[in-house]
Design a protein around this motif. Structure first.
Motif, PDB file in Angstrom:
ATOM      1  N   SER A  32      14.572  42.692  30.387  1.00 24.07           N
ATOM      2  CA  SER A  32      15.391  43.564  30.851  1.00 24.07           C
ATOM      3  C   SER A  32      14.811  44.640  30.936  1.00 24.07           C
ATOM      4  O   SER A  32      15.132  45.763  31.596  1.00 24.07           O
ATOM      5  N   CYS A  33      13.645  45.111  29.850  1.00 29.02           N
ATOM      6  CA  CYS A  33      12.959  46.280  29.849  1.00 29.02           C
ATOM      7  C   CYS A  33      11.963  46.367  31.004  1.00 29.02           C
ATOM      8  O   CYS A  33      11.376  47.396  31.128  1.00 29.02           O
ATOM      9  N   GLU A  34      11.784  45.321  31.521  1.00 23.30           N
ATOM     10  CA  GLU A  34      10.644  45.309  32.668  1.00 23.30           C
ATOM     11  C   GLU A  34       9.477  45.753  32.145  1.00 23.30           C
ATOM     12  O   GLU A  34       8.587  46.547  33.197  1.00 23.30           O
ATOM     13  N   SER A  35       8.817  45.266  30.932  1.00 21.70           N
ATOM     14  CA  SER A  35       7.762  45.577  30.517  1.00 21.70           C
ATOM     15  C   SER A  35       7.204  44.228  30.258  1.00 21.70           C
ATOM     16  O   SER A  35       5.821  44.388  30.010  1.00 21.70           O
ATOM     17  N   ARG A  36       7.701  43.153  30.211  1.00 21.41           N
ATOM     18  CA  ARG A  36       7.004  41.765  29.890  1.00 21.41           C
ATOM     19  C   ARG A  36       7.551  40.871  31.016  1.00 21.41           C
ATOM     20  O   ARG A  36       8.388  40.799  31.389  1.00 21.41           O
ATOM     21  N   VAL A  37       6.643  39.832  31.009  1.00 21.47           N
ATOM     22  CA  VAL A  37       6.969  38.814  32.146  1.00 21.47           C
ATOM     23  C   VAL A  37       6.859  37.456  31.515  1.00 21.47           C
ATOM     24  O   VAL A  37       5.709  37.286  30.840  1.00 21.47           O
TER      25      VAL A  37
ATOM     26  N   VAL B 102       4.103  35.028  27.411  1.00 22.38           N
ATOM     27  CA  VAL B 102       4.597  36.361  27.612  1.00 22.38           C
ATOM     28  C   VAL B 102       3.455  37.119  27.880  1.00 22.38           C
ATOM     29  O   VAL B 102       2.408  37.410  27.149  1.00 22.38           O
ATOM     30  N   ALA B 103       3.536  37.788  29.112  1.00 25.80           N
ATOM     31  CA  ALA B 103       2.461  38.931  29.506  1.00 25.80           C
ATOM     32  C   ALA B 103       3.094  40.222  29.306  1.00 25.80           C
ATOM     33  O   ALA B 103       4.091  40.551  29.749  1.00 25.80           O
ATOM     34  N   ASP B 104       2.301  41.108  28.551  1.00 22.09           N
ATOM     35  CA  ASP B 104       2.583  42.519  28.407  1.00 22.09           C
ATOM     36  C   ASP B 104       2.000  43.221  29.616  1.00 22.09           C
ATOM     37  O   ASP B 104       0.717  43.350  29.622  1.00 22.09           O
ATOM     38  N   VAL B 105       2.740  43.747  30.609  1.00 21.39           N
ATOM     39  CA  VAL B 105       2.206  44.366  31.808  1.00 21.39           C
ATOM     40  C   VAL B 105       1.717  45.825  31.518  1.00 21.39           C
ATOM     41  O   VAL B 105       0.831  46.173  32.265  1.00 21.39           O
ATOM     42  N   HIS B 106       1.998  46.315  30.611  1.00 17.02           N
ATOM     43  CA  HIS B 106       1.536  47.713  30.200  1.00 17.02           C
ATOM     44  C   HIS B 106       0.206  47.550  29.642  1.00 17.02           C
ATOM     45  O   HIS B 106      -0.847  48.151  29.861  1.00 17.02           O
ATOM     46  N   LYS B 107       0.217  46.652  28.660  1.00 12.29           N
ATOM     47  CA  LYS B 107      -1.193  46.340  27.888  1.00 12.29           C
ATOM     48  C   LYS B 107      -2.103  45.757  28.450  1.00 12.29           C
ATOM     49  O   LYS B 107      -3.266  45.439  28.183  1.00 12.29           O
ATOM     50  N   GLY B 108      -1.678  44.722  29.637  1.00  9.03           N
ATOM     51  CA  GLY B 108      -2.540  43.892  30.193  1.00  9.03           C
ATOM     52  C   GLY B 108      -2.808  42.590  29.411  1.00  9.03           C
ATOM     53  O   GLY B 108      -4.046  42.012  29.705  1.00  9.03           O
ATOM     54  N   SER B 109      -2.054  42.187  28.312  1.00  3.37           N
ATOM     55  CA  SER B 109      -2.428  41.147  27.460  1.00  3.37           C
ATOM     56  C   SER B 109      -1.421  40.095  27.857  1.00  3.37           C
ATOM     57  O   SER B 109      -0.210  40.146  28.037  1.00  3.37           O
ATOM     58  N   VAL B 110      -1.889  38.726  26.983  1.00  2.00           N
ATOM     59  CA  VAL B 110      -0.852  37.612  27.092  1.00  2.00           C
ATOM     60  C   VAL B 110      -0.791  37.050  25.906  1.00  2.00           C
ATOM     61  O   VAL B 110      -1.904  37.108  25.033  1.00  2.00           O
TER      62      VAL B 110
ATOM     63  N   THR C 279       0.531  47.620  41.087  1.00  2.00           N
ATOM     64  CA  THR C 279       0.197  48.566  39.953  1.00  2.00           C
ATOM     65  C   THR C 279      -0.544  47.887  38.791  1.00  2.00           C
ATOM     66  O   THR C 279      -1.017  48.737  37.808  1.00  2.00           O
ATOM     67  N   LYS C 280      -0.641  46.615  38.842  1.00  3.73           N
ATOM     68  CA  LYS C 280      -1.326  45.926  37.492  1.00  3.73           C
ATOM     69  C   LYS C 280      -1.743  44.492  38.132  1.00  3.73           C
ATOM     70  O   LYS C 280      -1.035  43.919  38.866  1.00  3.73           O
ATOM     71  N   SER C 281      -3.021  44.187  37.674  1.00  2.00           N
ATOM     72  CA  SER C 281      -3.516  42.733  38.040  1.00  2.00           C
ATOM     73  C   SER C 281      -4.164  42.232  36.737  1.00  2.00           C
ATOM     74  O   SER C 281      -5.041  42.970  36.387  1.00  2.00           O
ATOM     75  N   ILE C 282      -3.654  41.256  36.364  1.00  2.00           N
ATOM     76  CA  ILE C 282      -4.275  40.658  34.871  1.00  2.00           C
ATOM     77  C   ILE C 282      -4.703  39.314  35.350  1.00  2.00           C
ATOM     78  O   ILE C 282      -4.097  38.293  35.837  1.00  2.00           O
ATOM     79  N   ASP C 283      -6.223  39.150  35.041  1.00  2.00           N
ATOM     80  CA  ASP C 283      -6.871  37.985  35.057  1.00  2.00           C
ATOM     81  C   ASP C 283      -6.492  36.830  33.983  1.00  2.00           C
ATOM     82  O   ASP C 283      -7.181  36.880  32.962  1.00  2.00           O
TER      83      ASP C 283
END
Length: 484
Positions: A150-155, A218-226, A123-127
């Motif tokens: 816990s919100c499953e939006s950040r890694v 911290v990576a935001d998987v929705h925005k694709g930012s780090v 669903t997402k790939s961040i370079d």
């Protein structure tokens, strides 16, 4: 006895290609009929491939049919799936998402990507290399971590700090000897923005080379930012990071740079402490700052944090204390103390420097860990309230690591049935912890999950000194039948 290369290579290829389990994770449970449920276990294995001269990694999924207390049976496992380029992976709390840090060379050598996978595909790939917010991601067991919020939006993960380009040296304009223009450039001329590679940068030593200044990312998987978290003390290197309760911050272990970095992997007695930094950059020390600590693990209810603690510059592989930090009153207490002289049959203390990543039971009142005991490695469960330690393993097996899933009360261990130290782990054994804490034995029904084929009969060939059945590796044993 002979040392012919062909015979030695044949023996290595025969025994080295045996797969060994290295990791396991549990997915979300699925309800079945008549009060039973399915638990999906994703196991990772390693195997040597002689012709290519490399170690292969692959995954295999098992489905367990369980009731409340026992594992009834396992369904036939699926096919093995090779894992290429994976450095780290972690499942979200719900089991619906999986984060993978992968190194690929499609867009250039050594490029790293953060991938997010669901049950239907990627669903997402961040370079991460293209974003250029940090250096290489840490994949080692000392510093590396990969954790979902816990919100499953950040890694959350750990990486090397991005090195700014060194300030350019003064550019010396050449002065011709005859005073005329057009003379060649001087050898002291330096290009602007070029990094000075002659500067020595201390790293953390053997097994951790090229790792010097880690940062929390911290990576935001929705925005694709780090983003790189600020507020970590400059005198420490962060690692073994996890999310604080409510995703309000990040808990990590910080190792002091002084007096030196070198040798951390084999010298766990370095000064370190448990810290917590919030998202605003405010940092707090949660443990003693004059000890050597490791492996912070947060309970499922978010009220307790356990970690291991030892003496600074004490013995290598020393017996450790198990400390319990109460998140509400912000105070640590002793859960398990150092055992100086254990009596036969008594718990000998905690010697493993790393706790399982998911060691807490679902009720947040028990935790499971493994520790060496004389010539064996045992599996134990400790009750937080009574501090009672109970051994789970039996006298017929040697255990190699333990994995306890937070939600599913499921423990999976690598087991070696025979007592020969040269035979590889051949089995995976599964426990389910019973719900009541006050029962005499905390382990539920057991199931032999995976059994590898036995070693070839006769041990090493006679040409390699095995004596035709009396070699270094003993003959295999017949597989044991799985029991409910």
């Amino acid at each position: 006895m002979t040392s012919e290369p062909g015979a030695v290579s044949a023996v290595f290829g025969q025994y080295g290609q045996r797969p060994v389990p290295v990791a396991v994770s549990a997915g979300a449970e699925e309800p079945a009929t008549q009060g039973t449920r399915y638990i999906n276990l994703l196991t990772e294995w390693s195997q040597t491939e002689e012709s290519r001269g490399e170690r292969l990694r692959y995954t295999r999924q098992y489905s367990l049919l369980c009731d409340r207390r026992t594992v009834l049976r396992t369904l036939p496992p699926g096919h093995c799936c090779p894992v290429q380029g994976e450095l780290l992976s972690a499942q979200s709390a719900s089991g619906s998402l999986k984060a993978v840090v992968r190194e690929a060379s499609s867009k250039g050598p050594g490029r790293q990507f953060l991938e997010v996978w669901s049950r239907t595909g990627m669903t997402k790939s961040i370079d991460l290399t293209a974003l250029n917010q940090h250096g290489k991601v840490y994949e080692d067991a000392q510093f590396g971590s990969l954790a979902w919020s816990s919100c499953e939006s950040r890694v959350l993960y750990v990486a090397e700090r991005r090195r700014a380009k060194a300030e350019s040296l003064p550019v010396l304009q050449p002065t011709p000897a005859n005073g005329s223009e057009g003379a060649g450039p001087s050898g002291m001329e330096e290009q602007a923005g070029r990094e000075d590679r002659s500067v020595y940068r201390e790293d953390w030593g053997e097994g951790l080379t090229s790792k010097s200044l880690p940062v929390l990312c911290v990576a935001d998987v929705h925005k694709g930012s780090v983003s790189v978290l600020q507020g970590v003390p400059e005198q420490v290197s962060p690692g073994q990071a996890l999310w604080a309760p409510g995703d309000s911050g990040v808990v990590f272990v910080g190792w002091w740079h002084e007096p030196f970095r070198l040798g951390l992997r084999f010298c766990s007695n370095r000064r370190s402490a448990v810290f917590c930094v919030d998202l605003e950059g405010n940092c707090e020390c949660l443990s003693s700052d004059s000890s050597a600590v490791s492996s912070p693990r947060l309970s499922p209810d978010g009220r307790s944090l356990v970690y291991l603690q030892g003496r600074v510059f004490g013995p290598h592989a020393q017996c450790l204390q198990l400390q319990l930090f109460d998140w509400q009153i912000r105070r640590s207490s002793l859960l398990l103390d150092v055992v100086s002289r254990p009596t036969p049959g008594q718990f000998a203390g905690v010697y493993d420097p790393l706790l399982p990543r998911r060691c807490w039971a679902e009720d947040s009142r028990r935790l499971v860990f493994s520790s060496p005991s004389r010539s064996r490695k045992e599996v134990f469960v400790v009750e937080v309230g009574s501090q009672r330690v109970t051994r789970l393993s039996d006298s017929q097996c040697l255990f190699f690591g333990v994995q306890c899933h937070i939600q599913l009360q499921c423990i999976v261990c690598r087991v070696r049935k025979c007592l020969s130290p040269v035979s590889p782990p051949r089995r995976l054994r599964v426990w389910l912890l019973e719900a009541p804490v006050h029962r005499e034995r905390p382990d539920g029904g057991q199931l032999l999950l995976a059994q590898l084929p036995p070693l070839p009969e006769g041990g090493l060939p006679a040409a390699c000194g095995g004596g035709g059945g009396r070699g270094l590796v003993g003959p295999g044993r017949s597989p044991a039948r799985a029991r409910p």
